[in-house]
Design a protein around this motif. Sequence first.
Motif, PDB file in Angstrom:
ATOM      1  N   VAL A  10       0.855  -1.185   0.000  1.00 58.35           N
ATOM      2  CA  VAL A  10       0.000   0.000   0.000  1.00 58.35           C
ATOM      3  C   VAL A  10       0.894   1.239   0.000  1.00 58.35           C
ATOM      4  N   VAL A  11       0.693   2.086  -0.970  1.00 57.51           N
ATOM      5  CA  VAL A  11       1.474   3.318  -1.087  1.00 57.51           C
ATOM      6  C   VAL A  11       0.530   4.487  -1.345  1.00 57.51           C
ATOM      7  N   GLN A  12       1.069   5.674  -1.156  1.00 62.26           N
ATOM      8  CA  GLN A  12       0.279   6.882  -1.384  1.00 62.26           C
ATOM      9  C   GLN A  12       0.535   7.415  -2.787  1.00 62.26           C
ATOM     10  N   PRO A  13      -0.413   8.173  -3.309  1.00 64.05           N
ATOM     11  CA  PRO A  13      -0.183   8.790  -4.627  1.00 64.05           C
ATOM     12  C   PRO A  13       1.106   9.606  -4.633  1.00 64.05           C
ATOM     13  N   GLY A  14       1.860   9.451  -5.707  1.00 61.81           N
ATOM     14  CA  GLY A  14       3.128  10.157  -5.816  1.00 61.81           C
ATOM     15  C   GLY A  14       4.325   9.383  -5.309  1.00 61.81           C
ATOM     16  N   ASP A  15       4.086   8.294  -4.606  1.00 57.69           N
ATOM     17  CA  ASP A  15       5.174   7.485  -4.075  1.00 57.69           C
ATOM     18  C   ASP A  15       5.819   6.641  -5.174  1.00 57.69           C
ATOM     19  N   ARG A  86      -0.270   6.483  -9.125  1.00 58.91           N
ATOM     20  CA  ARG A  86      -1.598   7.104  -9.068  1.00 58.91           C
ATOM     21  C   ARG A  86      -2.618   6.083  -8.584  1.00 58.91           C
ATOM     22  N   PRO A  87      -3.758   6.532  -8.099  1.00 57.72           N
ATOM     23  CA  PRO A  87      -4.781   5.566  -7.667  1.00 57.72           C
ATOM     24  C   PRO A  87      -5.155   4.578  -8.764  1.00 57.72           C
ATOM     25  N   GLU A  88      -5.131   5.009 -10.005  1.00 62.57           N
ATOM     26  CA  GLU A  88      -5.484   4.111 -11.112  1.00 62.57           C
ATOM     27  C   GLU A  88      -4.426   3.054 -11.394  1.00 62.57           C
ATOM     28  N   ASP A  89      -3.294   3.130 -10.704  1.00 60.38           N
ATOM     29  CA  ASP A  89      -2.278   2.085 -10.817  1.00 60.38           C
ATOM     30  C   ASP A  89      -2.585   0.917  -9.886  1.00 60.38           C
ATOM     31  N   THR A  90      -3.609   1.055  -9.066  1.00 61.75           N
ATOM     32  CA  THR A  90      -4.002  -0.020  -8.167  1.00 61.75           C
ATOM     33  C   THR A  90      -4.395  -1.252  -8.976  1.00 61.75           C
ATOM     34  N   ALA A  91      -3.723  -2.367  -8.684  1.00 61.68           N
ATOM     35  CA  ALA A  91      -3.956  -3.595  -9.440  1.00 61.68           C
ATOM     36  C   ALA A  91      -3.112  -4.719  -8.854  1.00 61.68           C
ATOM     37  N   TYR A 110       5.194 -18.471 -19.187  1.00 59.55           N
ATOM     38  CA  TYR A 110       5.162 -18.671 -17.745  1.00 59.55           C
ATOM     39  C   TYR A 110       4.698 -17.395 -17.047  1.00 59.55           C
ATOM     40  N   TRP A 111       3.957 -17.590 -15.957  1.00 60.44           N
ATOM     41  CA  TRP A 111       3.388 -16.463 -15.223  1.00 60.44           C
ATOM     42  C   TRP A 111       3.680 -16.607 -13.734  1.00 60.44           C
ATOM     43  N   GLY A 112       3.939 -15.481 -13.092  1.00 59.41           N
ATOM     44  CA  GLY A 112       4.069 -15.452 -11.649  1.00 59.41           C
ATOM     45  C   GLY A 112       2.706 -15.380 -10.985  1.00 59.41           C
ATOM     46  N   GLN A 113       2.696 -15.387  -9.679  1.00 56.84           N
ATOM     47  CA  GLN A 113       1.441 -15.479  -8.936  1.00 56.84           C
ATOM     48  C   GLN A 113       0.779 -14.124  -8.720  1.00 56.84           C
ATOM     49  N   GLY A 114       1.472 -13.037  -8.994  1.00 59.13           N
ATOM     50  CA  GLY A 114       0.883 -11.714  -8.813  1.00 59.13           C
ATOM     51  C   GLY A 114       1.194 -11.109  -7.457  1.00 59.13           C
ATOM     52  N   THR A 115       1.337  -9.808  -7.462  1.00 57.35           N
ATOM     53  CA  THR A 115       1.540  -9.072  -6.216  1.00 57.35           C
ATOM     54  C   THR A 115       0.657  -7.824  -6.252  1.00 57.35           C
ATOM     55  N   LEU A 116      -0.039  -7.564  -5.156  1.00 55.08           N
ATOM     56  CA  LEU A 116      -1.039  -6.497  -5.125  1.00 55.08           C
ATOM     57  C   LEU A 116      -0.394  -5.159  -4.794  1.00 55.08           C
ATOM     58  N   VAL A 117      -0.696  -4.173  -5.607  1.00 57.99           N
ATOM     59  CA  VAL A 117      -0.287  -2.795  -5.361  1.00 57.99           C
ATOM     60  C   VAL A 117      -1.548  -1.966  -5.175  1.00 57.99           C
ATOM     61  N   THR A 118      -1.622  -1.298  -4.051  1.00 61.99           N
ATOM     62  CA  THR A 118      -2.754  -0.435  -3.749  1.00 61.99           C
ATOM     63  C   THR A 118      -2.246   0.985  -3.555  1.00 61.99           C
ATOM     64  N   VAL A 119      -2.777   1.903  -4.352  1.00 62.64           N
ATOM     65  CA  VAL A 119      -2.388   3.305  -4.249  1.00 62.64           C
ATOM     66  C   VAL A 119      -3.567   4.062  -3.668  1.00 62.64           C
ATOM     67  N   SER A 120      -3.372   4.555  -2.460  1.00 62.40           N
ATOM     68  CA  SER A 120      -4.475   5.205  -1.766  1.00 62.40           C
ATOM     69  C   SER A 120      -3.934   6.207  -0.768  1.00 62.40           C
ATOM     70  N   SER A 121      -4.659   7.321  -0.657  1.00 64.60           N
ATOM     71  CA  SER A 121      -4.273   8.321   0.336  1.00 64.60           C
ATOM     72  C   SER A 121      -5.014   8.083   1.641  1.00 64.60           C
TER      73      SER A 121
END
Length: 121
Positions: A10-15, A86-91, A110-121
């Motif tokens: 979880v990160v903030q916008p601009g990070d 940006r918040p729209e990078d959340t995925a 081949y595919w990895g398992q995925g890692t969640l990125v949440t952009v939120s203030s």
Amino acid sequence: VQLQASGGGVVQPGDSLRLSCAASEHTYSFYIMGWFRQAPGKGRVFVGSISTGGGNTVIADAVKGRFTVSIDNAKNTFYLQMNSVRPEDTAVYYCAAGRLKGPGPFTYDYWGQGTLVTVSS
């Protein structure tokens, strides 16, 4: 072959945030390694890729100028550097790798398992 993605959070916008993808085989055994993302309720889309030999990169227009892809062949790991998020990078971000299989469109094998990125203030 296993691809292990890590670095989400979880990160903030601009990070800034750096995702890593570690491969169980030497990265030179692949032709291209890439990043994709899937936002909630949407399909998986291409983010960026890098060729393991020449280091040539392709970046999606939506993140161009903010995201970069790099590779460390000595560590069998490639990276997605995310700046000015940006918040729209959340995925959920997925890493993928593919081998050169002859003529025709390139496809990831081949595919990895995925890692969640949440952009939120």
